[in-house]
Write an enzyme that holds these catalytic residues in place. Sequence first.
Site, PDB file in Angstrom:
ATOM      1  N   ASP A 165       0.946  -1.149   0.020  1.00  0.00           N
ATOM      2  CA  ASP A 165      -0.045  -0.006  -0.050  1.00  0.00           C
ATOM      3  C   ASP A 165       0.865   1.380   0.116  1.00  0.00           C
ATOM      4  OD1 ASP A 165      -2.182  -1.559   0.134  1.00  0.00           O
ATOM      5  OD2 ASP A 165      -2.247  -1.559   2.266  1.00  0.00           O
ATOM      6  N   MET A 166       0.412   2.200  -0.369  1.00  0.00           N
ATOM      7  CA  MET A 166       1.140   3.499  -0.860  1.00  0.00           C
ATOM      8  C   MET A 166       1.491   4.077   0.789  1.00  0.00           C
ATOM      9  SD  MET A 166      -0.459   7.133  -1.924  1.00  0.00           S
ATOM     10  CE  MET A 166       0.760   8.442  -2.368  1.00  0.00           C
TER      11      MET A 166
END
Length: 579
Positions: free
Chosen positions: A414-415
Site C-alpha cells: 500500500d502507498m
Amino acid sequence: MSVKPSYFIPFQSSLGTIAPPKKFTYPFCYQPHQLAILAAQQLQTALSDTQPLASEQAGKMYGVLVVRNHADQLGFLAAFSGKESREESVNASANASRPSINFVPPVFDAERQDEFFVGKQREVNEISAEIATLSATKVVKMLQLTADSEQATADWQISQLQQQHRDNRQHRKQQRQQLETQLTQGKLSPAQAKQASIELSRQSVTDKKALAALKAYWQQRIECANSTLQVKLDKIAALKKARRKLSNMLQKRLFKQYKMLNSKGEYADLISLFADTKSPTPPAGSGDCAAPKLLQYAFEHQLTPVCMAEFWWGQQPNSEIRKHGHYYPACQGKCQPILNFMLQGVALDDNPLLINPGAEKPLPIVYQDEHLVVVNKPAGLLSVPGITISDSVATRIKAQFPNASGGLILHRLDMATSGLLVLALNERAHKHLQKQFINKVIEKQYVALLAGKPLDANQEANQENMSGEIHLPLILDIDDRPRQKVCFNDGKRAETRWQVLGYEQNGNSTRTRVQLTPVTGRTHQLRVHCAHPDGLNVPIVGDELYGTSDKRLHLHAQHLSFLHPISQQRLYFEAAPDF
C-alpha cells in the site's frame, strides 16, 4: 399550532481564538477542523445523555456542518445517515440545562409520497405477500417432496433392474460358452445349438425392453410430478419478475424525487447525477447520508458552510470497520457524485489524494544483480503508478534500469506501507519469482504498531508473546472504495498469523508492537485483520481508513526471503522500520 423546530445550533463552549478555515472541508479525505470537532463533541454529549452505549441499538454515522447564519453567527447543523424518522432530536428532556439538538430533515421524505407511489408500493407489498404465501404453502412443499420421492424411487428401481440385467448377461455369457463346448464335444447338434443361442438372444431383448419400459414408466410419473410443481414455481417466478420490474420503476421514480441543491442554486436529481458513473443506478440509500442532508438544508436556508465532519457512534457493525467516536470521510459510492455536484462553486481544501507524499523520498536499493532488485520502499510512495500520480517504485526502477525487460512488479505494498519489495529485471526472473509467490515459497513478515492492546479471548491482554491466527474473509466495499470489509458469504479467504513483540508507552496510552505474517495476500488484509473486532480489535497507528491518522501508517514489510531465480540459493533480507 406547532412550533417549527430550530436546526441552527449555537456553540455552547467559547470559540476563543479558533479561526474558521479559509476553505471548506474536502469531504473524501480530511482532518476535522477544530470547529467541527467542537460541534461533534457537543452532539456526542447529547447522544451520550439519551443513547447509552450499553444499549443494543446498532451504531450509525452522524455528521455536523459548521455554518454561518444571516447574522454572521457561527453555529452548526446535525444529521445522521439513514432513513429512520424516529430520531428527530436528542437531549430534549434528558438534561434541561442543555438545548435540544434537532436533526435536519431528509432531502426527500419517503413517507410523504403521492398517491401513485403509495398505490404502487401497496402493489409491491401485496405481490411480496403472495410470494411468501405460495412459497410457504404446504402444497408446494408436498409437491416438491413428491417429485423428489418419485425421482429417488425411480433411480433405485432402475438401478436394481440394471444390476439384475448385468447378472443375466453374465449368466448368458456362461451359457454360450457351454453351448460351444457341447457343440464341439458333439453333445449338441448345430441346429440345437443355434436354437439355444436364439433363445438367449431373445432373453437379452426382453431385458432391454423391460428396462426401457421401466424408464418410460418412471419418466412419465416424474414429469407429471414436476409439471404440477412447475406450475406453482412458474407462478412464483412470474410474481418475482413483476415485483422486480415494479420495484425498479418505483426506485427510479423515488430517486427522481431527490432534488439535490448546490451553492449556485441549481437542482439535479439522483438519476442524472449517477448517469455517467460506473453504476448508473444509484445505490440504495443514496441521498440519505449525513453530508448531503446537511448541505441541502444549508443551501435551502442560505446558510454558509464553513467546515464539516462525520463520525461513527455506537455499536461496531459486523462487516465494516467502524470505531465508536472515530471520524470518517464521506463514502465514495453513494456520496461522491452527489457531493461533487452540491459543492460546485464552493472553495474546497486541496484534495490530499492528489498530493504525492513520496515525491522527495529516496528509494534505497537493498540488493541488485542482473536479474532482480530489492528495494526498501518509503511510506507514501506508490508501488505502481496511480490515476493521478505517476511517481512510483515501478517508474523509478524502470528509469534506473532502462534495459529491464518483462514485467517489473511482482507484488505491491500500500502507498502508506513501507518496506521490502522485490522486482524482476527480465522475463526469466519474473516467471520464476511469480511461481514462488503462487506456490508460497516466498516468505514475508511485517511489523506493525497497534494503537492499543489486542484482546485475545483465550489469553490475558497483558501477557507477553501472545500469538494466534486470524481468519476473516475480505471483499471490496463497493459503496466506499478502496475500503475492504469482512464477508463470510462472498469474501475471499484471508489468513494472518500474528505475534506480540512487546508494549510501548505513548503518553498515557499503551501501544503494541506486533509481527504479522500474511498467509494470503488480500488488499488491506493486515490493516483490516488488526482493526476488526473479530481480529485484534485494535487498528494500526496512523491508519486513516480503519483507525485514526498519524504522521504515517505504522506498518512495515520487515522481512523478505525467496529463492534466487537463477542460482536457486535462498536469499534473506531484513529492513528495520523507522518507527
